[in-house]
Write an enzyme that holds these catalytic residues in place. Structure first.
Site, PDB file in Angstrom:
ATOM      1  N   HIS A 113       0.854  -1.182   0.000  1.00  0.00           N
ATOM      2  CA  HIS A 113       0.000   0.000   0.000  1.00  0.00           C
ATOM      3  C   HIS A 113       0.894   1.238   0.000  1.00  0.00           C
ATOM      4  CE1 HIS A 113      -3.707  -2.161   1.932  1.00  0.00           C
ATOM      5  NE2 HIS A 113      -3.171  -2.863   0.944  1.00  0.00           N
ATOM      6  N   GLU A 115       1.224   3.836   1.915  1.00  0.00           N
ATOM      7  CA  GLU A 115       1.874   4.184   3.181  1.00  0.00           C
ATOM      8  C   GLU A 115       3.008   3.210   3.499  1.00  0.00           C
ATOM      9  OE1 GLU A 115      -2.470   5.356   3.290  1.00  0.00           O
ATOM     10  OE2 GLU A 115      -1.379   3.531   2.782  1.00  0.00           O
ATOM     11  N   CYS A 153      -5.530   2.002   5.999  1.00  0.00           N
ATOM     12  CA  CYS A 153      -6.189   0.789   6.481  1.00  0.00           C
ATOM     13  C   CYS A 153      -5.527   0.379   7.808  1.00  0.00           C
ATOM     14  CB  CYS A 153      -6.060  -0.335   5.447  1.00  0.00           C
ATOM     15  SG  CYS A 153      -4.378  -0.976   5.280  1.00  0.00           S
ATOM     16  N   CYS A 156      -1.751  -0.328   7.490  1.00  0.00           N
ATOM     17  CA  CYS A 156      -0.934   0.867   7.291  1.00  0.00           C
ATOM     18  C   CYS A 156      -0.893   1.760   8.525  1.00  0.00           C
ATOM     19  CB  CYS A 156      -1.433   1.636   6.080  1.00  0.00           C
ATOM     20  SG  CYS A 156      -1.166   0.739   4.535  1.00  0.00           S
TER      21      CYS A 156
END
Length: 177
Positions: A113, A115, A153, A156
């Site tokens: 992801h 991040e 999320c 992250c």
């Protein structure tokens, strides 16, 4: 030295006996023949190398968030992933340390992801496992900020907390996404 493998041969000598197919798979960071030899690699897509954001100055939160959103847009337009972008800055100097974009499909890795990529690249660039490091006088270390195009999320947000980032700023929330 590694312990001997079955039959008395060392692991190193066994490595030289890989077939061409095994070597090709290993070079890609995968190894279907021997999962213990798998490699996880995080690399920016080529388009990131040609961006001028590495030399820009970012003084305000708006400028920093604009970069995170621009990265998400460029990730889509370049066909390298979804609409998620992130950037990590030195809190004191505003210097860009790293960027991240969703590379889930690009890297075939569900953990990539935006991040996560930004944090991994920042720790690599700084040579530190934590972004919560004492300032060294040259402004290289010290507090860091993460700007992301959407609310992180659970994975992250956990990585962000463990990374030592001192400030997290999100654009879109889960309702928007």
């Amino acid at each position: 030295a590694p312990p001997p493998a079955a039959g008395g041969e060392s692991r190193r000598s066994h490595q030289s006996e890989l077939s061409e197919e095994e070597e090709a798979v290993l070079a890609k960071g995968l190894h279907k023949f021997n999962p213990s030899r798998a490699v996880v690699r995080v690399e920016y897509p080529d388009w990131v190398l040609y961006e001028n954001f590495w030399v820009q100055e970012f003084r305000t939160d708006v400028e920093k968030m604009t970069l995170a959103i621009d990265i998400s847009r460029k990730n889509i337009s370049n066909g390298t992933g979804g609409p998620f972008g992130a950037a990590i800055f030195n809190a004191k100097t505003g210097k860009l340390v790293s960027v991240g974009m969703s590379l889930v499909g690009y890297s075939n890795n569900c953990c990539m992801h935006a991040e996560m990529v930004a944090v991994q690249m920042a720790t690599t660039v700084l040579g530190m496992y934590s972004l919560d490091s004492p300032e060294t006088g040259d402004g290289v270390l010290g507090e860091h900020e993460l700007f992301t195009s959407s609310e992180p999320c659970a994975m992250c947000i956990g990585a962000t907390m463990w990374s030592g980032v001192h400030k997290l700023v999100c654009a879109a929330t889960d309702v928007d996404v």
